[in-house]
Design a protein around this motif. Structure first.
Motif, PDB file in Angstrom:
ATOM      1  N   GLN A 119     -20.992  -2.694 -23.072  1.00 40.12           N
ATOM      2  CA  GLN A 119     -21.328  -3.114 -24.440  1.00 40.12           C
ATOM      3  C   GLN A 119     -20.765  -2.162 -25.487  1.00 40.12           C
ATOM      4  OE1 GLN A 119     -25.693  -3.493 -23.275  1.00 40.12           O
ATOM      5  NE2 GLN A 119     -25.530  -5.116 -24.817  1.00 40.12           N
ATOM      6  N   LEU A 120     -20.245  -1.023 -25.049  1.00 37.94           N
ATOM      7  CA  LEU A 120     -19.715  -0.023 -25.969  1.00 37.94           C
ATOM      8  C   LEU A 120     -18.252  -0.331 -26.290  1.00 37.94           C
ATOM      9  CD1 LEU A 120     -22.312   1.229 -24.879  1.00 37.94           C
ATOM     10  CD2 LEU A 120     -21.159   3.449 -24.839  1.00 37.94           C
ATOM     11  N   CYS A 121     -17.947  -0.513 -27.564  1.00 41.77           N
ATOM     12  CA  CYS A 121     -16.594  -0.898 -27.988  1.00 41.77           C
ATOM     13  C   CYS A 121     -16.045   0.059 -29.044  1.00 41.77           C
ATOM     14  CB  CYS A 121     -16.591  -2.317 -28.544  1.00 41.77           C
ATOM     15  SG  CYS A 121     -17.103  -3.597 -27.384  1.00 41.77           S
ATOM     16  N   LYS A 122     -14.752  -0.043 -29.261  1.00 40.10           N
ATOM     17  CA  LYS A 122     -14.090   0.739 -30.305  1.00 40.10           C
ATOM     18  C   LYS A 122     -13.045  -0.129 -30.988  1.00 40.10           C
ATOM     19  CE  LYS A 122     -10.911   2.758 -26.890  1.00 40.10           C
ATOM     20  NZ  LYS A 122     -10.384   4.017 -26.333  1.00 40.10           N
ATOM     21  N   ALA A 123     -12.675   0.248 -32.212  1.00 37.63           N
ATOM     22  CA  ALA A 123     -11.676  -0.485 -32.988  1.00 37.63           C
ATOM     23  C   ALA A 123     -10.409   0.357 -33.068  1.00 37.63           C
ATOM     24  CB  ALA A 123     -12.204  -0.786 -34.386  1.00 37.63           C
ATOM     25  N   CYS A 124      -9.301  -0.197 -32.604  1.00 35.87           N
ATOM     26  CA  CYS A 124      -8.024   0.518 -32.579  1.00 35.87           C
ATOM     27  C   CYS A 124      -6.999  -0.230 -33.421  1.00 35.87           C
ATOM     28  CB  CYS A 124      -7.509   0.646 -31.150  1.00 35.87           C
ATOM     29  SG  CYS A 124      -8.658   1.426 -30.005  1.00 35.87           S
ATOM     30  N   LEU A 125      -6.327   0.487 -34.317  1.00 34.90           N
ATOM     31  CA  LEU A 125      -5.309  -0.121 -35.159  1.00 34.90           C
ATOM     32  C   LEU A 125      -3.951  -0.034 -34.464  1.00 34.90           C
ATOM     33  CD1 LEU A 125      -4.871  -1.444 -37.972  1.00 34.90           C
ATOM     34  CD2 LEU A 125      -4.147   0.821 -38.769  1.00 34.90           C
ATOM     35  N   PHE A 126      -3.345  -1.196 -34.194  1.00 33.15           N
ATOM     36  CA  PHE A 126      -2.028  -1.258 -33.562  1.00 33.15           C
ATOM     37  C   PHE A 126      -0.988  -1.679 -34.593  1.00 33.15           C
ATOM     38  CE2 PHE A 126      -4.229  -0.816 -29.653  1.00 33.15           C
ATOM     39  CZ  PHE A 126      -3.283  -0.484 -28.670  1.00 33.15           C
ATOM     40  N   TYR A 159       0.162  -4.957 -38.760  1.00 31.19           N
ATOM     41  CA  TYR A 159      -0.957  -4.251 -38.126  1.00 31.19           C
ATOM     42  C   TYR A 159      -1.989  -5.241 -37.607  1.00 31.19           C
ATOM     43  CZ  TYR A 159       0.947  -0.165 -40.564  1.00 31.19           C
ATOM     44  OH  TYR A 159       1.773   0.827 -41.013  1.00 31.19           O
ATOM     45  N   TYR A 160      -2.632  -4.867 -36.510  1.00 31.47           N
ATOM     46  CA  TYR A 160      -3.742  -5.627 -35.935  1.00 31.47           C
ATOM     47  C   TYR A 160      -4.837  -4.639 -35.550  1.00 31.47           C
ATOM     48  CZ  TYR A 160      -0.642  -9.693 -35.492  1.00 31.47           C
ATOM     49  OH  TYR A 160       0.203 -10.745 -35.745  1.00 31.47           O
ATOM     50  N   LEU A 161      -6.074  -4.958 -35.943  1.00 28.95           N
ATOM     51  CA  LEU A 161      -7.207  -4.134 -35.548  1.00 28.95           C
ATOM     52  C   LEU A 161      -7.835  -4.770 -34.312  1.00 28.95           C
ATOM     53  CD1 LEU A 161      -8.822  -1.602 -36.407  1.00 28.95           C
ATOM     54  CD2 LEU A 161     -10.434  -3.152 -37.525  1.00 28.95           C
ATOM     55  N   ILE A 162      -7.773  -4.063 -33.191  1.00 27.23           N
ATOM     56  CA  ILE A 162      -8.205  -4.635 -31.917  1.00 27.23           C
ATOM     57  C   ILE A 162      -9.521  -4.017 -31.462  1.00 27.23           C
ATOM     58  CG2 ILE A 162      -7.564  -5.050 -29.514  1.00 27.23           C
ATOM     59  CD1 ILE A 162      -4.658  -4.898 -30.317  1.00 27.23           C
ATOM     60  N   ILE A 163     -10.477  -4.865 -31.145  1.00 29.16           N
ATOM     61  CA  ILE A 163     -11.779  -4.430 -30.644  1.00 29.16           C
ATOM     62  C   ILE A 163     -11.749  -4.520 -29.127  1.00 29.16           C
ATOM     63  CG2 ILE A 163     -14.275  -4.720 -30.833  1.00 29.16           C
ATOM     64  CD1 ILE A 163     -12.729  -4.193 -33.488  1.00 29.16           C
ATOM     65  N   VAL A 231      -8.536  -8.645 -33.892  1.00 29.72           N
ATOM     66  CA  VAL A 231      -8.423  -9.240 -32.558  1.00 29.72           C
ATOM     67  C   VAL A 231      -9.536  -8.674 -31.689  1.00 29.72           C
ATOM     68  CG1 VAL A 231      -7.017  -9.398 -30.467  1.00 29.72           C
ATOM     69  CG2 VAL A 231      -5.930  -9.568 -32.720  1.00 29.72           C
ATOM     70  N   VAL A 232     -10.240  -9.526 -30.999  1.00 30.24           N
ATOM     71  CA  VAL A 232     -11.261  -9.067 -30.060  1.00 30.24           C
ATOM     72  C   VAL A 232     -10.809  -9.447 -28.654  1.00 30.24           C
ATOM     73  CG1 VAL A 232     -12.632 -11.170 -30.348  1.00 30.24           C
ATOM     74  CG2 VAL A 232     -13.696  -9.124 -29.423  1.00 30.24           C
ATOM     75  N   CYS A 233     -10.877  -8.495 -27.747  1.00 29.34           N
ATOM     76  CA  CYS A 233     -10.464  -8.746 -26.369  1.00 29.34           C
ATOM     77  C   CYS A 233     -11.359  -9.809 -25.731  1.00 29.34           C
ATOM     78  CB  CYS A 233     -10.524  -7.463 -25.555  1.00 29.34           C
ATOM     79  SG  CYS A 233      -9.342  -6.221 -26.095  1.00 29.34           S
ATOM     80  N   LYS A 234     -10.756 -10.707 -24.996  1.00 35.96           N
ATOM     81  CA  LYS A 234     -11.493 -11.804 -24.374  1.00 35.96           C
ATOM     82  C   LYS A 234     -12.589 -11.288 -23.458  1.00 35.96           C
ATOM     83  CE  LYS A 234     -10.706 -16.053 -21.721  1.00 35.96           C
ATOM     84  NZ  LYS A 234      -9.668 -16.875 -21.037  1.00 35.96           N
ATOM     85  N   SER A 235     -12.368 -10.132 -22.852  1.00 36.43           N
ATOM     86  CA  SER A 235     -13.362  -9.563 -21.931  1.00 36.43           C
ATOM     87  C   SER A 235     -14.686  -9.271 -22.630  1.00 36.43           C
ATOM     88  CB  SER A 235     -12.825  -8.281 -21.292  1.00 36.43           C
ATOM     89  OG  SER A 235     -12.499  -7.323 -22.292  1.00 36.43           O
ATOM     90  N   ALA A 265     -18.290 -13.587 -38.252  1.00 27.93           N
ATOM     91  CA  ALA A 265     -18.292 -12.830 -39.507  1.00 27.93           C
ATOM     92  C   ALA A 265     -16.931 -12.220 -39.820  1.00 27.93           C
ATOM     93  CB  ALA A 265     -19.350 -11.732 -39.455  1.00 27.93           C
ATOM     94  N   THR A 266     -16.203 -11.805 -38.800  1.00 24.66           N
ATOM     95  CA  THR A 266     -14.905 -11.155 -39.011  1.00 24.66           C
ATOM     96  C   THR A 266     -13.726 -12.105 -38.852  1.00 24.66           C
ATOM     97  OG1 THR A 266     -14.781 -10.497 -36.676  1.00 24.66           O
ATOM     98  CG2 THR A 266     -15.798  -8.935 -38.215  1.00 24.66           C
ATOM     99  N   ASN A 267     -14.027 -13.368 -38.479  1.00 21.85           N
ATOM    100  CA  ASN A 267     -12.961 -14.341 -38.216  1.00 21.85           C
ATOM    101  C   ASN A 267     -11.989 -13.786 -37.178  1.00 21.85           C
ATOM    102  OD1 ASN A 267     -11.724 -16.844 -38.598  1.00 21.85           O
ATOM    103  ND2 ASN A 267     -10.326 -16.062 -40.156  1.00 21.85           N
ATOM    104  N   ALA A 268     -12.542 -13.150 -36.163  1.00 21.80           N
ATOM    105  CA  ALA A 268     -11.730 -12.475 -35.147  1.00 21.80           C
ATOM    106  C   ALA A 268     -10.968 -13.474 -34.279  1.00 21.80           C
ATOM    107  CB  ALA A 268     -12.613 -11.596 -34.271  1.00 21.80           C
ATOM    108  N   ILE A 269      -9.772 -13.060 -33.865  1.00 27.16           N
ATOM    109  CA  ILE A 269      -8.942 -13.841 -32.952  1.00 27.16           C
ATOM    110  C   ILE A 269      -9.239 -13.358 -31.539  1.00 27.16           C
ATOM    111  CG2 ILE A 269      -6.597 -14.532 -32.348  1.00 27.16           C
ATOM    112  CD1 ILE A 269      -5.783 -13.551 -35.191  1.00 27.16           C
TER     113      ILE A 269
END
Length: 280
Positions: A119-126, A159-163, A231-235, A265-269
């Motif tokens: 359940q622990l996530c981080k946001a990385c800017l690519f 840029y893409y912010l990936i969770i 972007v949120v990882c499918k996992s 809320a974030t309209n994440a892909i």
């Protein structure tokens, strides 16, 4: 006739004196009100700060921490405003100890009250090193709207912010394939190598573009004008219970939220761009 003129003159003088007197009273009232407001501003500011501190208070804090003055940054305010305006009713906030990032994931899980380290996530800017802006259209009838749409194009962003979960790692090959597939097959689909050079953005670029410092990056409250697709990882969608923790705008604060509310809320892909991290 002379008496009439004198009478009229006296009446005019009385009216002028009355209005001058009234105007003086108004001035005195305004001065008193201004003085009262000025004298109450420090008390009002103190009250606002107290209420804001209560808003950020955390039940898990020790008594010693409760007695310390809390520092609330503009970045933290941006995150909370975005969460509140998005009606994320499942949101929770946790204040973490200074040594949080030196702890193992299991220890961090206990601090957050999570059920699993997944359940622990981080946001990385690519950053896409091959990025080229979309070509302009020959139709200038709505050039301003066109430029806005081009800048906000999630299928072609610099840029893409990936969770991503801490138990997962970004697979750049999968990332390249998934980003390219955002456009349907045909002449508008980008070259197969277009997303082949996706890298973590330098920390100074991440700070400048997101408005958050290291370990405090949040997908909520990004700087206005910086249209960065999330972007949120499918996992992440497979987490049970469906609740994740992420950056809260400051390295000492974490934001928890139901996965569904987060995506909405974030309209994440949602993209399949990660794989299990070895040794976790």
């Amino acid at each position: 006739m002379r008496n009439v003129i004198i009478a009229v003159t006296n009446s005019i003088a009385d009216i002028v004196i009355f209005h001058l007197h009234t105007f003086s009273i108004v001035i005195v009232i305004v001065i008193v009100m201004t003085t009262t407001v000025d004298s109450s501003l420090p008390a009002l500011q103190s009250r606002i700060e107290t209420l804001e501190n209560q808003l950020w208070s955390d039940d898990q804090k020790s008594d010693n921490e409760q007695n310390q003055q809390m520092v609330i940054t503009p970045a933290m305010r941006r995150v909370r405003r975005h969460v509140q305006s998005s009606h994320c009713y499942s949101s929770q906030w946790k204040h973490c100890p200074p040594n949080y990032y030196s702890l193992e994931l299991e220890q961090r899980k206990q601090i957050l009250g999570a059920h699993s380290i997944s359940q622990l996530c981080k946001a990385c800017l690519f950053e896409n090193k091959n990025y080229v802006p979309n070509e302009d259209s020959n139709d200038n009838s709505n050039s301003k709207a066109l430029a806005t749409n081009m800048k906000n194009d999630p299928t072609n962003s610099k840029y893409y912010l990936i969770i991503v979960q801490y138990v997962e790692a970004i697979n750049t090959k999968k990332l390249s394939t998934e980003l390219r597939s955002l456009r349907p097959p045909g002449p508008k689909r980008l070259d197969p190598n277009y997303f082949s050079d996706m890298r973590l953005a330098p920390e100074e670029d991440s700070d400048r573009l997101t408005g958050f410092a290291h370990n405090g990056v949040s997908p909520f409250g990004l700087l206005e004008g910086e249209e960065i697709p999330i972007v949120v990882c499918k996992s992440v969608l497979g987490v049970r219970p469906q609740f994740i923790w992420m950056g809260g705008g400051d390295k000492d604060w974490k934001l928890g939220m139901a996965v569904g509310e987060f995506v909405k809320a974030t309209n994440a892909i949602v993209l399949d761009v990660s794989e299990p991290r070895l040794g976790v």
